[in-house]
Design an enzyme around this catalytic site. Sequence first.
Site, mmCIF file in Angstrom:
data_model
loop_
_atom_site.group_PDB
_atom_site.id
_atom_site.type_symbol
_atom_site.label_atom_id
_atom_site.label_comp_id
_atom_site.label_asym_id
_atom_site.label_seq_id
_atom_site.Cartn_x
_atom_site.Cartn_y
_atom_site.Cartn_z
ATOM 1 N N GLN A 122 0.213 -8.387 2.642
ATOM 2 C CA GLN A 122 -0.980 -8.037 3.630
ATOM 3 C C GLN A 122 -0.071 -6.801 4.627
ATOM 4 O O GLN A 122 -0.897 -6.410 5.353
ATOM 5 C CB GLN A 122 -1.177 -9.232 4.721
ATOM 6 C CG GLN A 122 -1.772 -10.539 4.084
ATOM 7 C CD GLN A 122 -2.067 -11.411 5.038
ATOM 8 O OE1 GLN A 122 -3.020 -11.483 5.722
ATOM 9 N NE2 GLN A 122 -1.492 -12.623 4.785
ATOM 10 N N ASP A 125 3.739 -1.730 5.531
ATOM 11 C CA ASP A 125 4.856 -1.231 5.505
ATOM 12 C C ASP A 125 5.447 -1.252 3.994
ATOM 13 O O ASP A 125 4.976 -1.628 3.002
ATOM 14 C CB ASP A 125 6.055 -1.907 6.127
ATOM 15 C CG ASP A 125 6.049 -3.343 5.871
ATOM 16 O OD1 ASP A 125 6.473 -3.524 4.824
ATOM 17 O OD2 ASP A 125 6.034 -4.235 6.753
ATOM 18 N N HIS A 151 -3.953 -4.662 1.852
ATOM 19 C CA HIS A 151 -4.292 -3.951 2.813
ATOM 20 C C HIS A 151 -3.940 -2.436 2.708
ATOM 21 O O HIS A 151 -4.070 -1.517 3.902
ATOM 22 C CB HIS A 151 -4.089 -4.495 4.198
ATOM 23 C CG HIS A 151 -4.428 -5.906 4.362
ATOM 24 N ND1 HIS A 151 -4.181 -6.622 5.208
ATOM 25 C CD2 HIS A 151 -5.424 -6.680 3.874
ATOM 26 C CE1 HIS A 151 -4.915 -7.782 5.248
ATOM 27 N NE2 HIS A 151 -5.529 -8.013 4.249
ATOM 28 N N CYS A 159 -7.585 11.223 1.118
ATOM 29 C CA CYS A 159 -8.421 12.475 1.539
ATOM 30 C C CYS A 159 -9.892 12.036 1.410
ATOM 31 O O CYS A 159 -10.260 11.567 0.196
ATOM 32 C CB CYS A 159 -8.168 13.706 0.827
ATOM 33 S SG CYS A 159 -9.567 15.045 1.092
ATOM 34 N N CYS A 184 -5.686 18.437 3.661
ATOM 35 C CA CYS A 184 -5.432 17.852 2.362
ATOM 36 C C CYS A 184 -4.860 19.029 1.367
ATOM 37 O O CYS A 184 -5.657 20.152 1.305
ATOM 38 C CB CYS A 184 -6.585 17.232 1.756
ATOM 39 S SG CYS A 184 -6.472 16.907 -0.075
ATOM 40 N N CYS A 187 -7.493 19.987 -1.389
ATOM 41 C CA CYS A 187 -8.691 20.734 -1.036
ATOM 42 C C CYS A 187 -8.355 21.903 -0.733
ATOM 43 O O CYS A 187 -8.989 23.026 -1.016
ATOM 44 C CB CYS A 187 -9.355 19.758 -0.042
ATOM 45 S SG CYS A 187 -10.092 18.342 -0.357
ATOM 46 N N THR A 247 2.516 -15.500 7.545
ATOM 47 C CA THR A 247 1.253 -15.407 7.663
ATOM 48 C C THR A 247 0.701 -16.472 8.517
ATOM 49 O O THR A 247 0.977 -17.834 8.069
ATOM 50 C CB THR A 247 0.439 -14.868 6.527
ATOM 51 O OG1 THR A 247 -0.972 -14.768 6.862
ATOM 52 C CG2 THR A 247 0.819 -15.707 5.275
ATOM 53 N N SER A 248 -0.214 -16.226 9.370
ATOM 54 C CA SER A 248 -0.785 -17.443 10.131
ATOM 55 C C SER A 248 -1.958 -17.970 9.398
ATOM 56 O O SER A 248 -2.733 -18.858 9.689
ATOM 57 C CB SER A 248 -1.318 -17.266 11.487
ATOM 58 O OG SER A 248 -1.738 -15.926 11.516
ATOM 59 N N ASN A 276 6.608 -20.650 7.849
ATOM 60 C CA ASN A 276 6.213 -19.998 8.746
ATOM 61 C C ASN A 276 6.478 -20.619 10.147
ATOM 62 O O ASN A 276 6.824 -21.662 10.316
ATOM 63 C CB ASN A 276 4.654 -19.682 8.957
ATOM 64 C CG ASN A 276 4.090 -18.735 9.912
ATOM 65 O OD1 ASN A 276 4.742 -17.660 9.638
ATOM 66 N ND2 ASN A 276 2.942 -18.997 10.376
HETATM 67 ZN ZN ZN Z 1 -9.081 16.356 -0.664
#
Ligand code: ZN
Length: 361
Positions: A122, A125, A151, A159, A184, A187, A247-248, A276
């Site tokens: 999750q 980093d 995540h 972008c 970007c 782009c 994790t909780s 945990n």
């Molecule tokens: Zn772009």
Amino acid sequence: MEKLILNQQNRPRLLEIIQYIKSAKNIVVIVGAGISVSGGIPDFRSPDGLFAEIMKQYPGVFSSGRDLFDLSRIFISSRSLTTFYKFMALLKQQVISARVTATHHHFAKLNNTNKLLRVYSQNVDNLEERAGLTINDCNNIRSSDRIVKLHGEIDNVWCNICHKTFPFSSDVINAFKDGTPPECQYCMEQAEKAKISGKRVRNPRSPMLPRPNILLYNDFERTVGEEIGRVAYHDQRKADCLLIMGTSLKVSGCKSLVKDFSKAVHNRGGKVIFINTTEVATNNWEGVIDVHIQGASDDWAELVEAELEKEPANKKRKRSCEDDGQKIKEGKLKKLANKDDKVVGIRQGQPTLQFKKRSNR
Ligand SMILES: [Zn+2]
């Protein structure tokens, strides 16, 4: 659910539990922010965390830490967008200066002895990667990849115009620090090519607002959930031990992932071990988690590591299953799904589909 404090007194029972890890061949690990705290990434919602710092500098812009990850809140005003960018610059700097922990090194060692099937993280980093686990692309997970980023991640920026990612470089950090959107490169290249060839540059419908490659709440443009569902479905057919660390277990997506993997592991006679520092409500996890070891993930990692070291070399396993870097086969999932259906989650080992309305004819 058995409860056990990670201390010397409980060592005999802890060693019995470690036997399940020794005999496992396909360990799945689900981790949360708790495993990165000792590496220098404290919970951003803690009193001295990044959210408190942002609240001091920009009072009243966001009312909760969650809002900082909610697209519908971030784009409310230029002030909220600026605050979001500044927060992300701070978070990125914190990740750059963080250290790989004993827990992350432990995952790499489990992988080196071919016991690790996958780490579902999750965390945004990059400490798992820095410990030596591989990940190719969040949107295109291969069988040789050992990490699934639930995540997203903070090594790249996504972008909103061309939907490509580019590195979260020092230039991007500086742009975010100033509260401005970075450019970007793809782009800009397109615009440059169009200019040289004398074509008119079409103005995109929305402004260019690249953002870290993190999955935000209310972000309906991203489809990473489908990729995660496909890999989890594949892994649930193999997993024989589940470790849950740091994790909780409050995020609903993580909860259902734990429940689905628990069923798969129990069907194979394996165990679900939760490590945990804080308590969880026992009622919700009875029959799902076998044992809660209350203690720091690094201490657990070091204890297991010391026990695995004692294993004779000929007992250390060679991975014979597929590990060829190929894209994981979609199997039953694709047959179930119509091409217009959308995978919205994972339940009972299978992705849940949001069916597109079909005509009755
Ligand atoms: Zn772009």
